[in-house]
Design a protein around this motif. Structure first.
Motif, PDB file in Angstrom:
ATOM      1  N   PRO A  43       0.831  -1.220   0.000  1.00 10.45           N
ATOM      2  CA  PRO A  43       0.000   0.000   0.000  1.00 10.45           C
ATOM      3  C   PRO A  43       0.852   1.251   0.000  1.00 10.45           C
ATOM      4  N   LYS A  61       1.601   0.869  12.517  1.00  9.68           N
ATOM      5  CA  LYS A  61       0.321   0.985  11.830  1.00  9.68           C
ATOM      6  C   LYS A  61       0.478   0.715  10.346  1.00  9.68           C
ATOM      7  N   TYR A  62       1.554   1.234   9.748  1.00 10.76           N
ATOM      8  CA  TYR A  62       1.759   1.002   8.319  1.00 10.76           C
ATOM      9  C   TYR A  62       2.084  -0.466   8.035  1.00 10.76           C
ATOM     10  N   SER A  64       1.313  -3.021   9.804  1.00  9.80           N
ATOM     11  CA  SER A  64       0.127  -3.839  10.060  1.00  9.80           C
ATOM     12  C   SER A  64      -0.822  -3.822   8.876  1.00  9.80           C
ATOM     13  N   SER A  65      -1.013  -2.636   8.276  1.00 13.69           N
ATOM     14  CA  SER A  65      -1.895  -2.543   7.113  1.00 13.69           C
ATOM     15  C   SER A  65      -1.273  -3.171   5.873  1.00 13.69           C
ATOM     16  N   ALA A  66       0.052  -3.116   5.764  1.00  8.64           N
ATOM     17  CA  ALA A  66       0.714  -3.658   4.580  1.00  8.64           C
ATOM     18  C   ALA A  66       0.666  -5.175   4.552  1.00  8.64           C
ATOM     19  N   ALA A  68      -1.536  -7.129   6.369  1.00 16.68           N
ATOM     20  CA  ALA A  68      -2.750  -7.591   7.039  1.00 16.68           C
ATOM     21  C   ALA A  68      -3.405  -8.746   6.305  1.00 16.68           C
ATOM     22  N   SER A  69      -3.337  -8.761   4.988  1.00 15.92           N
ATOM     23  CA  SER A  69      -4.052  -9.771   4.212  1.00 15.92           C
ATOM     24  C   SER A  69      -3.116 -10.426   3.212  1.00 15.92           C
ATOM     25  N   LYS A 136       1.471 -10.582  12.450  1.00 15.94           N
ATOM     26  CA  LYS A 136       0.696 -10.338  11.240  1.00 15.94           C
ATOM     27  C   LYS A 136       0.799 -11.480  10.233  1.00 15.94           C
TER      28      LYS A 136
END
Length: 449
Positions: A43, A61-62, A64-66, A68-69, A136
């Motif tokens: 992302p 936070k970054y 975790s979002s990168a 996450a899936s 993660k």
């Protein structure tokens, strides 16, 4: 930041601009750089402001979002120390790139489909990256030796977290520039293997702490009056693991591995260096772990297991620890005190060859009288690694009745004896059956007929 549609020239100019602006606005205290690139894509994130130190929560936070899936293969290059000054002095961003010691890292940043450069990340937060990625990705970090990476089978459809520990130490025989150059060669070798395996990956290159720290104190930030003491959590290093046929065979961990090659020389901490495992072997009856360190010191751990009819089970022993340096060798025997059931690991808080020695010098070698070994919080397992990347139950060298326990038992026994004696004395007290005043007249009782 460079996106998938940018050319290599634009990406290179963006990286240089971020670093130049940061270097002119910020000092090197309390933060480390973090470089991230991916062959797959992550992302997008806004470029950091010059002079801004990224806090730990924003980095988490970054990341975790990168991640996450979806499955990801992450290559985590953790250098013992790293600062922006290392890129300034030894990098090629300000001059001829032929002189840069970060040739492979810079080439990866320029050629990847996605890259990010964070010139300043709060350095205590970088030590928590392995734990965050483990949470993660759902897989524990695996400490991998670059020489054995090509033989390691990776599941491209699942997540993988490969940890590469890079040293940062200088000595009389190796300069800082040579150490950084060797680390860059390791990065290049790992990336070549991943390219040959055709597995998409995301690489992170950062340091556990700054290599050059300039103290910055401010009176406004100094606490006034009393304050509570603060405790810090030490970074837990990953164990050294030797694999055979993609299965873990030998594991070793120690907080400190110190050796001294002569009675007058200083101690050398090998735990701060990253060894290669060339020469190691493992089978059902014998295991040999060979640690080849960049300083030229080689440490070998020879273990064997056998069946004992008295206990009706297999036991393993650490038969020999051997040191090699400058063509000389010293051997120490540990089979008398270092042993455990074959399906267990062995743990000891202190393993030395000179005080309360568990490693007995081999008198047939003249070097053993001068060479010394000191292992702190030592744990090793050479057989029965059924838990994958985790040690089995540990058989500790400390006996049940330690010195502290004996002191407590003896003190308690003494107090009980004093209490019993006091109760016995109290119970022996008797009340007088007659009271008389010797100073007064005697009592006379007249008798009547």
């Amino acid at each position: 930041m460079s996106g998938p549609g940018c050319s290599s020239e634009v990406r290179s100019m963006a990286i240089i601009a971020v670093l130049v602006l940061f270097l002119t606005k910020s000092s090197s205290a309390g933060h480390v750089p973090l470089l991230l690139w991916s062959s797959d894509g992550l992302p997008p994130l806004a470029s950091p402001t010059a002079g801004h130190i990224m806090p730990t929560d924003r980095l988490h936070k970054y990341l975790s979002s990168a991640f996450a899936s979806g499955p990801h293969t992450v290559l985590l290059f953790l250098q013992e120390k790293l600062s922006k000054d290392d890129f300034t002095v030894f990098g090629g961003v300000f001059g001829n790139k032929q002189d840069s010691v970060f040739h492979n890292v810079e080439a990866a940043l320029h050629s990847s489909s996605f890259s990010l450069v964070f010139p300043a990340v709060a350095w205590p937060g970088t030590s928590t990256i392995p734990a965050l990625l483990q949470e993660k990705l759902g897989v524990p970090p695996l400490l991998v030796d670059p020489d054995t990476l090509s033989h390691l089978t990776l599941n491209a459809s699942g997540s993988n977290l490969l940890l590469f520990s890079l040293p940062y130490h200088t000595s009389s025989y190796k300069s800082c520039k040579e150490v950084l150059h060797n680390n860059d060669e390791i990065v290049g070798e790992v990336l070549s293997v991943m390219k040959a395996k055709n597995i998409p990956y995301t690489a992170i290159y950062t340091g556990l702490q700054p290599s050059r720290v300039i103290a910055e104190t401010s009176l406004s930030n100094q606490p006034i009056g009393r304050s509570l003491l603060q405790t810090s959590v030490d970074e837990v290093k990953a164990p050294i693991m030797f694999n055979v046929s993609d299965a873990p065979c030998i594991m070793l961990w120690a907080q400190n591995l110190s050796v001294s090659v002569s009675s007058a020389s200083e101690w050398i901490d090998l735990a701060a260096q990253v060894p290669t495992l060339a020469g190691s072997l493992c089978n059902s009856t014998n295991s040999l772990l060979v640690l080849n360190y960049p300083s030229g010191i080689t440490v070998s751990f020879a273990m064997s297991q056998r069946f004992y009819a008295v206990s009706a089970r297999n036991w393993f022993t650490l038969d020999r620890v051997q040191l090699q340096f400058n063509g000389q060798a010293a051997s120490f025997s540990g089979s008398r005190d270092i042993y455990a059931p074959a399906e267990y690991s062995f743990h000891c808080q202190s393993v030395t060859s000179f005080q309360d020695a568990l490693l007995v010098p081999n008198n047939t070698n003249q070097n053993t009288s001068q060479w010394r070994i000191n292992f702190i919080d030592f744990q090793i397992q050479g057989f029965g690694l059924a838990n994958g990347t985790n040690f089995s139950y540990a058989s500790d060298c400390a006996g049940f009745f330690t010195a502290g326990i004996w002191m407590g038992l003896l003190t308690s026994l003494l107090m009980v004896l004093i209490l019993v004696y006091g109760l016995h004395m109290i119970m022996q007290l008797n009340t007088m059956d007659r009271f008389d005043d010797p100073k007064g007249p005697s009592i006379s009782v007249p008798q009547s007929e």
